[in-house]
Design an enzyme around this catalytic site. Structure first.
Site, mmCIF file in Angstrom:
data_model
loop_
_atom_site.group_PDB
_atom_site.id
_atom_site.type_symbol
_atom_site.label_atom_id
_atom_site.label_comp_id
_atom_site.label_asym_id
_atom_site.label_seq_id
_atom_site.Cartn_x
_atom_site.Cartn_y
_atom_site.Cartn_z
ATOM 1 N N GLN A 65 0.815 -1.209 0.000
ATOM 2 C CA GLN A 65 0.000 0.000 0.000
ATOM 3 C C GLN A 65 0.851 1.264 0.000
ATOM 4 O O GLN A 65 1.841 1.360 0.722
ATOM 5 C CB GLN A 65 -0.902 0.024 1.228
ATOM 6 N N GLU B 22 -4.539 9.987 7.341
ATOM 7 C CA GLU B 22 -5.720 10.118 6.499
ATOM 8 C C GLU B 22 -6.793 10.936 7.212
ATOM 9 O O GLU B 22 -7.664 11.512 6.586
ATOM 10 C CB GLU B 22 -6.257 8.706 6.207
ATOM 11 N N HIS C 144 3.533 2.376 2.708
ATOM 12 C CA HIS C 144 2.897 2.471 4.019
ATOM 13 C C HIS C 144 2.474 1.145 4.635
ATOM 14 O O HIS C 144 2.469 1.003 5.851
ATOM 15 C CB HIS C 144 1.669 3.365 3.887
#
Lengths: 236, 565, 123
Positions: free
Chosen positions: B230, B245, B344
């Site tokens: 990711q 996020e 990530h």
């Protein structure tokens, strides 16, 4: 721009200073400088590091006499020469690595967990806590256990068994939590011979804390509470 | 030296410590050992920022959470595991609450929730923007309550001992003294985290090097879906520090150099809150097409929080503000933060079933190190800490049940002697002309260049070639520090060896998978291919490189459909 | 060990205040012993006592007395500051309180020194 790193090294037997010159760009941190040395100049340089974002607490070292997290210290803010040493009040294992075993044992000793009579592992329930109640202790939860406070504490310097600012702050954090019911138990643990009464309020812990937690405040709050409890117990 | 414990758990992050607590709750008689490379609260889980997803409130449902997860995974998730996961999650949140986690609260004192990418309900529970930090500390502190847990802090895993398809123990170096310790165990749980340091530009801690995965892989345990890696949309330029996020969940915008909110062209409905793979690809495309903002550290995209106001930023995103000020000298209240997609999360890991059991009897894996798989080809934000809690517990409980009916099987002295001579004679004592730091640097460059967000056959082939070359050169590595105690040079060399093995699996797996799914995007095969590739990749170790097998995906309720946001 | 009470490199004013508190404490203890010894000398007769006292009330001795008074005042005022904080009050303004107490110490000390000076010199 070249910056001079003087590093206090220790190989298990003797301790000595070593100097490295490293090229520094704007934005480079002391930790990046240490990695630069390890990767390019001397692979045997030993230090702890992990998150490099000031949240894991691994990389506290003494930089120009003051304990700081290496990862969040900008080299150029310090100047063009700096001295890196291991933390005081801890036994040095190798170079900048110190022995944290006792430090964590002391943290463990104050029962730093929520104590509740109705603790139910299988069927937990949602506990209500207002933002105000949260706020009352929240700042004290931010301790990363980096050891900076302990390393400057004059009480810890002369008493190996002094619990130290971090452990007492942990005790206070739970005592101040509205969900907790273990205040009495913890007070008994931190008000003994090696507890809060050893503090003489040099307040250096609050000055060096990289998370601005104010451990000195937590120690005094517990001390006051303990004094009150003692007075109460006389009349009981 | 030799020690014996019923269960040995490797890795003291969220999953590892949750497993410890689960096993300790199961029986007070078990002796449980927790081995970790760092002190437990120095683990990488503390870097998790945004939150943890769970269905808590009216209007949300388990099916909705499961559907979001499955859709986010681009239908590669095993749906039976996902359903189990969403049902168990709320209880884990409440347990942490009861153990002292300082969750952020609503005005009524209930646990608060916020919006997150790819979730169709505001279900992310959080503790400011230090969720992982608080969860780790809560679990660590809770763990101190159990007298039958013995911690081995700063021990470095070097090998697993597996005989006749059954786990027998493992070996680890005690860093302080440099001695090799043999742990005999009835069950071993790997919770060693991902393999993020394969990449140079990454949000990962320096310590996250995929040790558990690599050690298991070398011992013959298959790795699953390793090609799915990711990329988080918002890593701080230039260090790669995570800008959560939640910045976008709380209402932040992404803007290109024209100040345009470009996400409306890529995900008109969800905008900035589309899943990470979609946003990361969009950002990278903007940069490739010349709409990034130029700086001395390359092109970047602006993460704009200025319209949120100081009060909200201080309350909800204090760590982000602090990090932006300290590391790049930008106050998000006044200026946008420079960000770029960054490596990530490792979706893949040690192959396990929904009970966290690997193909080897008595060996379990949980958290990022394992691959159950609930994340499939792309993980949704705030599902990772959740996974650690649910599957950490599952692994702990299953292992406890297993060991209550199992016996120790002794590891012979030869095994220990062989491992000792491998480490101290062959690796530490060897002389050569390569240095591990150079190899790591070249590996990072290759991964950053050829196995980044957009992948293409030629580059993948080049990467495979390069990694093989690096592995060859690794045989010739010399360690500068020859001392025994706290030899981080030795540890680093081990880690580089582990990472080279894993990189090979990632690269060849990515080369083989001729489709685009979730985080794995092939420019030469831009479509998802359910006919041929709706299946998990399994990689087995052989001395000449990985051997691949494929197994089907479990589908219960949700047939694959087109994925649109 | 105890030397660490007095290591002030890289430390803040609070640590210096702490070191001085320890130092003045030691000085005052020594003074207390001497003081008691002087007083006890009266058991050996009035002349002995007065000859002892006479050595201290001289211009040469004044400098020690002034320093002793500084130690006493510092220890007292700083002690009050510590008691205040240790009752769990006012850490937030601990910096300003430190400055204020130092100011008080200096003012009181200057006044006291002046008065001692006039007394000893007889002006």
């Amino acid at each position: 721009m070249d910056v001079e790193f003087r590093i206090r090294r220790f190989d298990g037997e003797k301790s000595y200073w070593q100097t490295f010159n490293i090229p520094v760009k704007r934005g480079m941190t002391v930790l990046e400088g240490l990695y630069y040395i390890k990767e390019n100049l001397d692979g045997s340089l030993t230090f702890r590091a992990s998150c490099r974002m000031a949240i894991c607490g691994s990389c506290a070292v003494k930089i120009n006499g003051k304990p700081r997290l290496a990862c969040e210290t900008q080299i150029l803010e310090i100047g063009n020469s700096l001295e890196v040493e291991p933390l005081d009040n801890f036994k040095v294992i190798k170079d900048l690595v110190t022995d944290f075993e006792g430090f964590f044992k002391k943290h463990e000793a104050v029962k730093p967990y929520l104590i509740r009579k109705d603790d139910n592992y299988e069927e937990p329930v949602e506990l209500i806590q207002s933002p105000k109640e949260l706020h009352a202790y929240y700042d004290f939860t931010l301790c990363v256990k980096c050891g900076a406070c302990y390393s400057v504490c004059p009480a810890a310097a002369t008493r190996d068994d002094y619990l130290g600012p971090a452990a007492i702050t942990a005790a206070y954090r739970f005592n101040a939590d509205s969900r907790d019911e273990g205040e009495k138990i913890r007070l008994a643990l931190v008000c003994g011979d090696n507890g809060v009464w050893r503090c003489h309020f040099a307040a250096e812990c609050s000055e060096v804390c990289p998370k601005q937690i104010d451990p000195a405040k937590a120690v005094q709050k517990i001390r006051f509470k303990s004094a009150i409890e003692t007075i109460k117990s006389i009349f009981r | 030296m030799k020690v014996q414990h019923d269960i040995v758990i490797v890795g003291a992050g969220l999953a590892g410590m949750r497993a410890v607590i689960a096993a300790a709750e199961k029986s007070k008689k078990l002796s449980i050992a927790l081995i970790s490379k760092t002190y437990p609260i120095r683990c990488h889980s503390v870097c998790a920022e945004g939150g943890t997803a769970a269905v808590m409130r009216e209007g949300d449902s388990f099916d909705l959470h499961a559907w979001d997860t499955v859709k986010g995974s681009d239908f590669l998730a095993d749906q039976d595991a996902v359903e189990f996961f969403v049902r168990e999650m709320p209880k884990e949140i409440l347990r942490l609450d009861n153990w002292g986690c300082p969750w952020s609260r609503t005005e009524d004192g209930l646990i608060a929730q916020r919006a997150f990418g790819g979730h169709s309900f505001n279900r992310t529970i959080f503790a400011a923007d230090r969720t992982g930090f608080h969860e780790v500390h809560t679990l660590y502190e809770r763990m101190l309550m159990y007298p039958n847990v013995i911690r081995y802090d700063e021990y470095f895993l070097t090998s697993l001992v597996i005989e006749d398809g059954k786990i027998k123990g493992l070996t680890a170096i005690e860093l302080k003294t440099g001695d090799l310790i043999l742990f005999e165990a009835k069950a071993v749980i790997l919770a060693t985290g991902g393999a993020g340091r394969l990449y140079g530009f990454t949000t990962y801690s320096h310590t996250v090097t995929g040790d558990g995965m690599a050690v298991a892989y070398r011992a013959g345990v298959p790795l699953k879906d390793m090609e799915f890696f990711q990329f988080h949309p918002t890593g701080l330029v230039p260090s790669g520090i995570l800008m959560t996020e939640a910045c976008r969940g709380e209402g932040g915008y992404l803007r290109n150099k024209d100040g345009e909110r470009f996400m409306e062209r890529y995900a008109p409905e969800k905008m900035e809150l589309a899943p990470r793979d979609v946003v990361a690809r969009a950002m990278w495309k903007e940069i490739l097409e010349g709409r990034g903002i130029e700086s001395e550290h390359g092109y970047y995209i602006a993460l704009d929080l200025t319209h949120l106001g100081e009060e909200k930023i201080n309350e909800r995103l204090p760590l982000i503000r602090d990090a932006a000020i300290k590391f790049v000298g930008i106050d998000p209240v006044e200026e946008p933060i420079p960000v770029r997609p960054v490596a990530h999360y490792t979706m893949g890991g040690v192959h396990t079933n929904a009970n966290c059991e690997s193909p080897v009897k008595g060996l379990y894996a949980a958290g990022e190190a394992g691959c159950v798989s609930i994340h499939g080809a792309n993980r949704l934000g705030s599902n990772s800490t959740a996974e650690c809690l649910v599957f950490g517990r599952a692994a702990g409980e299953k292992a406890a049940e297993y060991v209550l009916n199992a016996d120790y099987s002794h590891v012979s002295n030869e095994v220990y002697k062989a491992e000792e001579s491998r480490i101290f004679d062959e690796i530490l004592g060897k002389s050569g002309d390569e240095n591990p730091y150079q190899l790591k640097k070249e590996l990072n460059e290759t991964m950053d260049k050829n196995l980044w967000i957009f992948r293409i056959e030629d580059e993948l082939k080049e990467a495979v070639k390069k990694i093989k070359e690096l592995k060859e050169r690794f045989n010739n590595v010399e360690i500068v520090d020859k001392t025994k105690g706290f030899n981080t040079d030795l540890v680093y060399t081990f880690e580089v060896g582990y990472m080279l093995d894993l990189a090979e699996v990632v690269a060849i797996g990515a080369l083989n998978r001729t489709e685009s799914r979730g985080a794995h995007y092939r420019l030469d095969y831009p479509k998802r291919d359910d006919e041929n590739w709706l299946k998990h990749t399994l990689a087995y170790y052989t001395p000449d490189g990985p051997r691949f097998e494929y197994i089907p995906v479990t589908i219960t309720k949700w047939e694959p459909v087109e994925r649109k946001y | 060990m105890w030397q660490k009470w007095f290591s002030v490199k890289g430390k803040s004013l609070f640590s210096i205040a702490f070191s001085l508190h320890r130092l003045t404490g030691v000085v005052l203890t020594i003074y207390l012993c001497m003081h008691l010894a002087y007083l006890t000398s009266i058991r050996m007769g009035k002349e002995v006592f007065e000859s002892f006292i006479a050595t201290t009330v001289t211009p040469q001795f004044l400098i020690f007395d002034i320093l002793l008074v500084l130690a006493g005042i510092y220890h007292g005022v700083n002690g009050l500051r510590l008691i205040l904080h240790e009752f769990g009050l006012t850490y937030e303004s601990r910096k300003s309180i430190l400055y204020v107490s130092v100011a008080i110490v200096l003012i009181v000390w200057l006044i006291a020194s002046y008065r001692m000076y006039t007394f000893v010199m007889g002006v």
